[in-house]
Design a protein around this motif. Structure first.
Motif, short mmCIF file in Angstrom:
data_model
loop_
_atom_site.label_atom_id
_atom_site.label_comp_id
_atom_site.label_asym_id
_atom_site.label_seq_id
_atom_site.Cartn_x
_atom_site.Cartn_y
_atom_site.Cartn_z
N ASN A 35 35.37 48.23 41.65
CA ASN A 35 35.99 46.91 41.60
C ASN A 35 36.52 46.61 40.20
OD1 ASN A 35 35.34 46.01 44.32
ND2 ASN A 35 33.22 45.88 43.62
N VAL A 36 37.70 46.04 40.11
CA VAL A 36 38.21 45.57 38.83
C VAL A 36 37.45 44.30 38.47
CG1 VAL A 36 40.21 44.71 37.56
CG2 VAL A 36 40.50 46.53 39.26
N ASP A 58 37.37 39.10 46.95
CA ASP A 58 38.22 40.06 47.65
C ASP A 58 39.12 39.46 48.73
OD1 ASP A 58 36.17 39.44 49.35
OD2 ASP A 58 35.39 41.48 49.55
N ARG A 116 40.15 39.09 42.64
CA ARG A 116 40.62 40.46 42.39
C ARG A 116 42.14 40.49 42.26
NH1 ARG A 116 38.97 44.59 46.82
NH2 ARG A 116 40.11 43.05 48.06
N ASP A 117 42.83 39.79 43.14
CA ASP A 117 44.29 39.80 43.09
C ASP A 117 44.81 39.07 41.84
OD1 ASP A 117 44.38 41.27 45.38
OD2 ASP A 117 44.90 39.59 46.70
N SER A 146 44.97 46.13 30.88
CA SER A 146 44.47 47.34 31.54
C SER A 146 43.16 47.03 32.24
CB SER A 146 44.23 48.45 30.50
OG SER A 146 45.43 48.78 29.85
N PRO A 147 42.99 47.52 33.48
CA PRO A 147 41.79 47.16 34.25
C PRO A 147 40.53 47.88 33.77
CG PRO A 147 43.16 48.72 35.47
CD PRO A 147 43.94 48.35 34.24
N LEU A 150 39.66 42.95 32.24
CA LEU A 150 40.91 43.49 31.73
C LEU A 150 40.82 43.58 30.22
CD1 LEU A 150 43.30 41.17 33.77
CD2 LEU A 150 42.84 43.56 34.32
N GLU A 177 36.80 48.78 35.52
CA GLU A 177 36.18 48.79 36.84
C GLU A 177 34.67 48.97 36.75
OE1 GLU A 177 37.94 51.55 39.53
OE2 GLU A 177 39.92 50.62 39.46
N GLU A 184 47.92 42.37 35.29
CA GLU A 184 48.26 43.67 34.72
C GLU A 184 49.75 43.75 34.36
OE1 GLU A 184 46.82 46.98 37.03
OE2 GLU A 184 44.94 45.95 37.53
N LYS A 205 44.50 41.68 39.13
CA LYS A 205 45.53 42.71 39.28
C LYS A 205 46.92 42.15 38.95
CE LYS A 205 45.19 45.86 42.45
NZ LYS A 205 44.72 46.98 41.60
#
Length: 456
Positions: free
Chosen positions: A81-82, A56, A62-63, A74-75, A85, A77, A69, A66
């Protein structure tokens, strides 16, 4: 490792042994429908200081997810939290310390597989450039202690991290410090599965040797060429190894199901959460006697989850998984499926490959499994030869198998070119780890940070 997305409330309850072998039977496909699924992991590091990013932190794991994407992923979770994908190229998921894995889509040929790998690496590199992140194609972190590594927010990993020290000394290293390339392949019948399983299991030490790429631990040579492979020998004996019963008369779907019933459980997934069942018996679960869910019986998805918690050198679910290779760069990601497809997807090649190994005793197979992580192609094999001799023969068979498939790209090339990197390794007699050690003792002058020059 697989990622769960939904509750199991609508799954059928398991009421018979037939339901336990059903996933394997459903995996049967005619040869025309056989596919290739390639999984590969990579180590993620910050370019400025080479540390492993946490989940995080800004521009952390996490970034990165993201950021991917933007390419149509598509995430998925868990707990807000993701953690994965999904997309046209399969799934991207996280290993316990943030190793990034692509579980590729089932594809028809190796040209598609290598194109998929190329797309994935381009995407993660594009996102990584914005975040100052790089990726290493190695079988193990070359310089990190366990304590220096983050843990990803996935419920099953919390359970496994608690359980691993109870059953082996190196399980935490397996989870936190290693990377692999795996290949998932199909079969047409129970008999075809058995021949492929036996052949690939006997030859798995050869894959370990050819792809050996983990010679460093905490900044120094560790005495192995594939320390990742050695780690599995002291992870959890109840769910690892060379599986002698696979070579016994009567092996098939039923015998595999019996083996899996004897593999201790890790967890049960209910209402979006993982319930700790580490060390408990799936047989008790079948009888409604699981202590953490008293009176409840397993559902089909519980059995599917459980099938993913054994870690032998080859694993059966509704396909066969080849699990013996260290992580590596792009060319070797493409080479591993080429090796196994060439040996297993043409009947003449499969028969020839089985002829190479069918005379070995179980003791000889186990000895080779123990020697390959340390000696690679110099490991002795029955008959006074070494693995390099077997590699020459196996690669010749794989070339013929791929040529017989005659899967051509737009330029008219067949799939044999993907074996080139392995041909070069055998011709030189030096596996990737030996080249790294040569550099460490030579031009690097013992500076392990130079290994980051090998990044994707």
């Amino acid at each position: 490792m697989s990622t769960r997305e939904a509750s199991t409330a609508d799954d059928p309850i398991i009421e018979s042994f037939d339901q336990l072998v059903a996933p394997m039977i459903r995996g049967e496909k005619p040869a025309a429908d056989w596919r290739i699924g390639t999984e590969h992991e990579k180590l993620v590091y910050k370019r400025d200081d080479h540390r492993a990013p946490s989940y995080d932190e800004p521009c952390g794991i996490r970034d990165l997810l993201k950021g991917l994407e933007q390419f149509g992923w598509s995430p998925v979770e868990e707990g807000g939290n993701v953690i994965a994908l999904k997309g046209a190229d399969g799934a991207i998921s996280l290993e316990p310390a943030g190793q990034l894995e692509l579980s590729g889509a089932p594809l028809e040929n190796l040209h598609q597989t290598c194109a998929e790998t190329g797309r994935h690496l381009e995407q993660v590199k594009a996102v990584g450039e914005k975040c100052g992140v790089g990726y290493l194609g190695l079988g193990m972190w070359p310089d990190k202690t366990r304590e220096e590594l983050p843990v990803m927010p996935k419920g099953r990993y919390d359970i496994m991290l608690r359980h691993m020290p109870r059953v082996g000394n190196l399980g935490l290293d397996m989870m936190l410090r290693t990377c692999t390339i795996q290949v998932n392949l199909d079969y047409s019948s129970e008999a075809d599965m058995v021949q492929k399983f036996r052949t690939s299991l006997a030859l798995q030490p050869l894959a370990t040797a050819l792809f050996a790429n983990s010679p460093f631990t905490e900044g120094k040579p560790n005495g192995y060429l594939s320390y990742r492979s050695h780690i599995w020998s002291d992870t959890d004996p109840a769910r690892t190894g060379m599986l002698p019963f696979v070579f016994e008369d009567g092996f098939g779907y039923g015998r595999w199901a019996e083996y899996m019933l004897d593999v201790p459980m890790y967890f049960v997934f209910r209402d979006g959460k993982y319930i700790d069942a580490a060390g408990l018996s799936f047989r008790d679960f079948l009888d409604g006697k699981l202590s953490v869910l008293p009176g409840e019986r397993p559902r089909a998805s519980d059995w599917w989850d459980h099938l993913s918690t054994a870690f032998p050198e080859v694993r059966l679910k509704s396909f066969l998984e080849m699990r013996g290779a260290d992580g590596g760069p792009w060319s070797r990601i493409c080479a591993l499926p080429a090796f196994w497809v060439g040996l297993l997807y043409d009947q003449s090649a499969l028969d020839a490959a089985w002829d190479l190994v069918k005379g070995w005793t179980m003791e000889e197979r186990e000895a080779l499994r123990s020697a390959a992580p340390r000696l690679a192609l110099d490991a002795p094999v029955p008959g006074g030869h070494n693995l390099r001799d077997i590699a020459r023969e196996a690669l010749a068979i794989a070339h013929k198998g791929l040529a017989a498939r005659a899967r051509l790209n737009s330029s008219g090339d067949n799939e044999t070119g993907f074996l080139d990197t392995l041909d070069e390794i055998v011709a030189s007699g030096k596996v990737p780890a030996q080249r790294l050690l040569d550099a460490y003792h030579g031009e690097w002058n013992g500076d392990i940070s130079r290994v980051y020059e090998q990044s994707f």
